[in-house]
Design a protein around this motif. Structure first.
Motif, PDB file in Angstrom:
ATOM      1  N   VAL A 156     -16.433  11.490   0.721  1.00 41.43           N
ATOM      2  CA  VAL A 156     -15.249  12.152   1.270  1.00 41.43           C
ATOM      3  C   VAL A 156     -13.934  11.587   0.730  1.00 41.43           C
ATOM      4  O   VAL A 156     -12.972  12.330   0.534  1.00 41.43           O
ATOM      5  CB  VAL A 156     -15.256  12.060   2.816  1.00 41.43           C
ATOM      6  CG1 VAL A 156     -13.961  12.591   3.412  1.00 41.43           C
ATOM      7  CG2 VAL A 156     -16.450  12.825   3.369  1.00 41.43           C
ATOM      8  N   ALA A 157     -13.872  10.294   0.486  1.00 41.68           N
ATOM      9  CA  ALA A 157     -12.584   9.670   0.152  1.00 41.68           C
ATOM     10  C   ALA A 157     -12.133   9.994  -1.267  1.00 41.68           C
ATOM     11  O   ALA A 157     -12.932  10.053  -2.200  1.00 41.68           O
ATOM     12  CB  ALA A 157     -12.689   8.153   0.326  1.00 41.68           C
ATOM     13  N   ASP A 158     -10.842  10.210  -1.411  1.00 42.32           N
ATOM     14  CA  ASP A 158     -10.243  10.312  -2.744  1.00 42.32           C
ATOM     15  C   ASP A 158     -10.058   8.925  -3.349  1.00 42.32           C
ATOM     16  O   ASP A 158     -10.031   8.773  -4.571  1.00 42.32           O
ATOM     17  CB  ASP A 158      -8.854  10.977  -2.653  1.00 42.32           C
ATOM     18  CG  ASP A 158      -8.904  12.351  -2.015  1.00 42.32           C
ATOM     19  OD1 ASP A 158      -9.683  13.187  -2.478  1.00 42.32           O
ATOM     20  OD2 ASP A 158      -8.160  12.576  -1.031  1.00 42.32           O
ATOM     21  N   ARG A 159      -9.962   7.946  -2.449  1.00 47.44           N
ATOM     22  CA  ARG A 159      -9.584   6.600  -2.878  1.00 47.44           C
ATOM     23  C   ARG A 159     -10.251   5.590  -1.946  1.00 47.44           C
ATOM     24  O   ARG A 159     -10.402   5.846  -0.746  1.00 47.44           O
ATOM     25  CB  ARG A 159      -8.070   6.485  -2.782  1.00 47.44           C
ATOM     26  CG  ARG A 159      -7.438   5.203  -3.215  1.00 47.44           C
ATOM     27  CD  ARG A 159      -5.951   5.400  -3.153  1.00 47.44           C
ATOM     28  NE  ARG A 159      -5.174   4.186  -3.220  1.00 47.44           N
ATOM     29  CZ  ARG A 159      -3.906   4.097  -2.827  1.00 47.44           C
ATOM     30  NH1 ARG A 159      -3.296   5.156  -2.329  1.00 47.44           N
ATOM     31  NH2 ARG A 159      -3.266   2.941  -2.926  1.00 47.44           N
ATOM     32  N   LEU A 160     -10.655   4.467  -2.505  1.00 45.99           N
ATOM     33  CA  LEU A 160     -11.346   3.434  -1.745  1.00 45.99           C
ATOM     34  C   LEU A 160     -10.571   2.122  -1.868  1.00 45.99           C
ATOM     35  O   LEU A 160     -10.177   1.724  -2.966  1.00 45.99           O
ATOM     36  CB  LEU A 160     -12.761   3.253  -2.287  1.00 45.99           C
ATOM     37  CG  LEU A 160     -13.762   2.481  -1.430  1.00 45.99           C
ATOM     38  CD1 LEU A 160     -14.096   3.238  -0.158  1.00 45.99           C
ATOM     39  CD2 LEU A 160     -15.032   2.206  -2.229  1.00 45.99           C
ATOM     40  N   LEU A 201       0.847  -1.196   0.000  1.00 45.02           N
ATOM     41  CA  LEU A 201       0.000   0.000   0.000  1.00 45.02           C
ATOM     42  C   LEU A 201       0.878   1.241   0.000  1.00 45.02           C
ATOM     43  O   LEU A 201       1.781   1.367   0.824  1.00 45.02           O
ATOM     44  CB  LEU A 201      -0.914   0.017   1.233  1.00 45.02           C
ATOM     45  CG  LEU A 201      -1.743   1.291   1.459  1.00 45.02           C
ATOM     46  CD1 LEU A 201      -2.731   1.506   0.311  1.00 45.02           C
ATOM     47  CD2 LEU A 201      -2.462   1.224   2.799  1.00 45.02           C
ATOM     48  N   GLN A 202       0.600   2.146  -0.918  1.00 42.25           N
ATOM     49  CA  GLN A 202       1.264   3.445  -0.937  1.00 42.25           C
ATOM     50  C   GLN A 202       0.199   4.546  -0.920  1.00 42.25           C
ATOM     51  O   GLN A 202      -0.760   4.494  -1.709  1.00 42.25           O
ATOM     52  CB  GLN A 202       2.146   3.611  -2.182  1.00 42.25           C
ATOM     53  CG  GLN A 202       3.440   2.794  -2.148  1.00 42.25           C
ATOM     54  CD  GLN A 202       3.205   1.306  -2.373  1.00 42.25           C
ATOM     55  OE1 GLN A 202       2.425   0.916  -3.260  1.00 42.25           O
ATOM     56  NE2 GLN A 202       3.850   0.462  -1.582  1.00 42.25           N
ATOM     57  N   VAL A 203       0.348   5.491  -0.008  1.00 42.30           N
ATOM     58  CA  VAL A 203      -0.594   6.600   0.112  1.00 42.30           C
ATOM     59  C   VAL A 203       0.190   7.904   0.086  1.00 42.30           C
ATOM     60  O   VAL A 203       1.044   8.128   0.950  1.00 42.30           O
ATOM     61  CB  VAL A 203      -1.408   6.522   1.424  1.00 42.30           C
ATOM     62  CG1 VAL A 203      -2.342   7.727   1.549  1.00 42.30           C
ATOM     63  CG2 VAL A 203      -2.206   5.222   1.485  1.00 42.30           C
ATOM     64  N   PRO A 204      -0.055   8.770  -0.886  1.00 38.52           N
ATOM     65  CA  PRO A 204       0.657  10.051  -0.931  1.00 38.52           C
ATOM     66  C   PRO A 204       0.122  11.041   0.107  1.00 38.52           C
ATOM     67  O   PRO A 204      -0.992  10.895   0.613  1.00 38.52           O
ATOM     68  CB  PRO A 204       0.388  10.554  -2.353  1.00 38.52           C
ATOM     69  CG  PRO A 204      -0.904   9.912  -2.740  1.00 38.52           C
ATOM     70  CD  PRO A 204      -0.932   8.585  -2.055  1.00 38.52           C
ATOM     71  N   GLU A 205       0.926  12.031   0.402  1.00 42.22           N
ATOM     72  CA  GLU A 205       0.535  13.055   1.368  1.00 42.22           C
ATOM     73  C   GLU A 205      -0.732  13.771   0.913  1.00 42.22           C
ATOM     74  O   GLU A 205      -0.907  14.080  -0.262  1.00 42.22           O
ATOM     75  CB  GLU A 205       1.675  14.062   1.524  1.00 42.22           C
ATOM     76  CG  GLU A 205       1.419  15.149   2.554  1.00 42.22           C
ATOM     77  CD  GLU A 205       2.593  16.095   2.711  1.00 42.22           C
ATOM     78  OE1 GLU A 205       2.456  17.070   3.474  1.00 42.22           O
ATOM     79  OE2 GLU A 205       3.637  15.864   2.073  1.00 42.22           O
ATOM     80  N   GLY A 206      -1.642  14.010   1.851  1.00 42.68           N
ATOM     81  CA  GLY A 206      -2.848  14.773   1.577  1.00 42.68           C
ATOM     82  C   GLY A 206      -4.018  13.973   1.048  1.00 42.68           C
ATOM     83  O   GLY A 206      -5.094  14.517   0.832  1.00 42.68           O
ATOM     84  N   GLN A 207      -3.845  12.679   0.864  1.00 47.46           N
ATOM     85  CA  GLN A 207      -4.927  11.851   0.319  1.00 47.46           C
ATOM     86  C   GLN A 207      -5.804  11.307   1.443  1.00 47.46           C
ATOM     87  O   GLN A 207      -5.319  10.968   2.520  1.00 47.46           O
ATOM     88  CB  GLN A 207      -4.340  10.695  -0.486  1.00 47.46           C
ATOM     89  CG  GLN A 207      -5.370   9.940  -1.321  1.00 47.46           C
ATOM     90  CD  GLN A 207      -4.707   8.958  -2.280  1.00 47.46           C
ATOM     91  OE1 GLN A 207      -4.216   7.922  -1.862  1.00 47.46           O
ATOM     92  NE2 GLN A 207      -4.704   9.281  -3.572  1.00 47.46           N
ATOM     93  N   THR A 208      -7.105  11.229   1.176  1.00 42.69           N
ATOM     94  CA  THR A 208      -8.053  10.601   2.096  1.00 42.69           C
ATOM     95  C   THR A 208      -8.438   9.245   1.532  1.00 42.69           C
ATOM     96  O   THR A 208      -8.987   9.158   0.434  1.00 42.69           O
ATOM     97  CB  THR A 208      -9.305  11.473   2.281  1.00 42.69           C
ATOM     98  OG1 THR A 208      -8.933  12.701   2.904  1.00 42.69           O
ATOM     99  CG2 THR A 208     -10.332  10.768   3.162  1.00 42.69           C
TER     100      THR A 208
END
Length: 242
Positions: free
Chosen positions: A202-206, A22-29
């Motif tokens: 709300v989420a940018d990504r699920l 899992l990779q999550v960039p800064e500022g992502q929900t």
């Protein structure tokens, strides 16, 4: 902000996280959904160092948080976590709950911690309860205090584990409004939730998790409208049927 590589976690009951990447960039929900027992909450606890991992690597803000000798107090000071059951200190007032961490852990001067707490409690709509004790608050109010307490530490990442599961619909709406505001301010958020409407809004990504793995990863619209995995299809049908 988050970099998980081949993360594996076992309990006596068996494999809970199975080689998770899992990779999550800064500022992502990011919202995590999936059936109970699929590993969502365990993944959050591993990201905060509350659970060890059996193999793999977890980096948060470029720090390998499970490396030998890592200062876990310093790690946790920068990763906020909000639980289902609030976990406020019952013998402290709302204000005292919020300023305790910054003063004790980050050595923030008391006057500065109080000023920060006032701004945060006002932001979550509960400054008028600053002198109240947790037992004098509703569940929704307690959860808003818990969010303010996490934000007071000025974390780089916030983890929220079913933050509304113990709340009625009105209180759920109150808390989700606060979380949405935090998201819009650019905080990196990872949210475990069964509230699909909120996740979609709300989420940018699920992420859909199933049996310890990330089965699907995409935008809320793509996963809700065109799920690829039969497990995702079955889960969405079952949840939306209620």
């Amino acid at each position: 902000m988050i970099d998980c590589q081949k993360v594996t976690k076992r309990f006596d009951s068996g494999l809970v996280l199975n080689s998770v990447d899992l990779q999550v960039p800064e500022g992502q929900t990011v919202a995590l959904i999936g059936p109970s027992g699929c590993g969502k909450s365990t993944l959050l606890r591993c990201l905060n160092g509350l659970e060890s991992i059996d193999s793999g690597v977890i980096r948060v803000n470029q720090t390998d948080i499970h490396a030998p000798g890592v200062n876990m107090n310093a790690v946790r000071a920068n990763i906020g976590i909000v639980f289902q059951q609030f976990n406020l200190f019952p013998h402290l007032t709302v204000l005292e709950n919020v300023i305790l961490g910054p003063i004790r852990v980050k050595k923030v001067p008391k006057y500065e911690a109080i000023d920060r707490a006032k701004r945060l409690l006002d932001r979550v709509g509960i400054w008028e309860k600053a002198s109240s004790y947790p037992a004098q608050l509703s569940g929704g109010q307690q959860q808003r205090v818990a969010i303010a307490r996490s934000l007071a530490m000025e974390p780089v990442l916030m983890l929220l584990d079913e933050p509304t599961s113990a709340l009625d619909p009105l209180m759920t709406h109150e808390v989700f409004s606060v979380i949405q505001d935090v998201s819009e301010q650019g905080m990196t958020l990872l949210i475990v939730t069964h509230e699909l409407g909120f996740a979609r809004r709300v989420a940018d990504r699920l992420l859909f998790m199933y049996q310890g793995q990330i089965e699907e990863d995409g935008t809320p619209e793509s996963i809700f409208q065109q799920p690829k995995s039969p497990h995702t299809v079955r889960f969405l049908e079952q949840v939306q049927a209620f």
